[in-house]
Write an enzyme that holds these catalytic residues in place. Structure first.
Site, short mmCIF file in Angstrom:
data_model
loop_
_atom_site.label_atom_id
_atom_site.label_comp_id
_atom_site.label_asym_id
_atom_site.label_seq_id
_atom_site.Cartn_x
_atom_site.Cartn_y
_atom_site.Cartn_z
N GLY A 122 -2.09 13.25 -1.56
CA GLY A 122 -3.18 14.22 -1.47
C GLY A 122 -2.73 15.52 -0.85
O GLY A 122 -3.18 16.61 -1.24
N ASN A 123 -1.77 15.45 0.10
CA ASN A 123 -1.27 16.66 0.74
C ASN A 123 -0.25 17.40 -0.13
O ASN A 123 0.09 18.54 0.17
CB ASN A 123 -0.65 16.32 2.10
N LYS A 174 -7.31 5.43 8.28
CA LYS A 174 -6.96 6.32 7.18
C LYS A 174 -7.54 7.72 7.41
O LYS A 174 -8.76 7.90 7.40
CB LYS A 174 -7.50 5.74 5.86
N LYS A 190 -3.68 5.06 -1.04
CA LYS A 190 -3.18 5.34 -2.39
C LYS A 190 -1.82 4.73 -2.65
O LYS A 190 -1.54 4.24 -3.76
CB LYS A 190 -3.17 6.86 -2.59
N LYS A 220 3.48 4.25 3.08
CA LYS A 220 4.45 4.54 2.03
C LYS A 220 5.66 3.61 2.13
O LYS A 220 6.12 3.04 1.13
CB LYS A 220 4.91 6.01 2.11
#
Length: 303
Positions: free
Chosen positions: A9-10, A122, A207, A265
């Site tokens: 998103g970033n 989150k 995500k 991640k």
């Protein structure tokens, strides 16, 4: 190769940028150029984050007092459609004529008893500083986390993804040669009731974890997580920080990473590599091809 690409998103909305439609489209256009470059030689499936966007939608919903704010599953669906539309349109513009893309709203099942519902981690929405963060916390009752010194964001529950509801549909589209944009924002969080009915829940699925599950289920040859950070770093918050260029899952699991950003991640990369015996990569969006070829970012490999 079949590659699942997860856009952070970033990476689509850089830190400190205004959350306007024009700014997001400009960033998506850059992302589409990197994706089109990969698609020239590989079959790609695209997932994306929605942290900044779903937080903005929550703020907009809270500002309108005539109706109760929409729940996070509905806002997640709105953000998935919005970002998917931008990614699909700019990707079609960047691809040769005749290329086919499809955006699919994706529901992802979670466990209603997941402990994450009692421990929100989150981050979503904009960054607040100092007294502003305290005002927002007092007014909304939201849980907040300090991401960097003096910089705060709202945090919400992030349960583990268990099943991608539309997996068979995604697989059919992929096998038909269509670039699929799916599992946006980690997918729309749902649970099964005792009677078997699907119901939305107040959460945002990570995500990267959802994309890793998608990559495993699609038997992808590689899994790339593209963000605004060059690589995974050892000692990120220290003067001696060092980029990790190649590592095995067991090495990464022995290190500590931030729960709301790099931690998921790394976990998603390790899970994928251990389950498939193939490779995962983490790094900057503009380095997508270089990461895949081992020239940039962090590669996670078996052994």
């Amino acid at each position: 190769m079949r590659i699942v690409v997860a856009l952070g998103g970033n990476a689509l909305l850089k830190r400190g940028e205004p959350m306007t439609a024009d700014v997001q489209r400009a960033n998506v256009r850059l992302a589409a150029a990197a994706l089109a470059d990969l698609a020239a030689d590989h079959d790609i499936v695209v997932a994306h984050g929605n942290g900044p966007q779903v937080g903005l939608l929550a703020l907009q919903a809270a500002a309108y007092r005539d109706v109760a704010p929409y729940p996070l599953d509905v806002l997640g669906a709105e953000s998935e459609g919005m970002i998917g539309y931008l990614v699909e349109q700019e990707l079609m513009n960047a691809l040769p004529e005749g290329a086919r893309c499809a955006t699919l709203l994706t529901q992802v099942e979670v466990d209603r008893d997941d402990p994450a519902f009692g421990n929100p981690t989150k981050p979503i929405g904009p960054v607040y500083e100092g007294a502003e963060a305290e005002r927002v916390r007092a007014h909304s009752g939201w849980a907040m986390v300090e991401e960097e010194t003096g910089h705060w964001r709202r945090v919400v529950p992030s349960p583990l993804p268990r099943r991608i509801t539309q997996l068979d549909t995604i697989r059919l589209l992929v096998e038909a040669g269509i670039i699929v944009i799916c599992a946006g924002g980690g997918g729309i969080p749902t649970v099964r009731s005792a009677s078997g009915r699907m119901e939305g829940v107040e959460a945002v699925i990570d995500k990267d974890r959802a994309s890793g599950l998608l990559a495993r289920d699609l038997r992808a040859d590689a899994f790339l997580m593209l963000t605004d950070v060059e690589a995974v770093f050892r000692g990120w918050d220290t003067p001696d920080r060092e980029a990790i260029r190649t590592a095995a899952p067991r090495e990464l699991r022995a290190m500590a990473f931030a729960a709301g950003s790099m931690g998921p991640k790394v976990e998603a990369a390790c899970d994928f590599v251990e389950a498939t015996g193939t490779m995962a990569g983490i790094g900057r969006l503009r380095d997508a091809r270089a990461i895949l070829e081992g020239r940039a970012g962090t590669l996670v490999k078996p052994g």
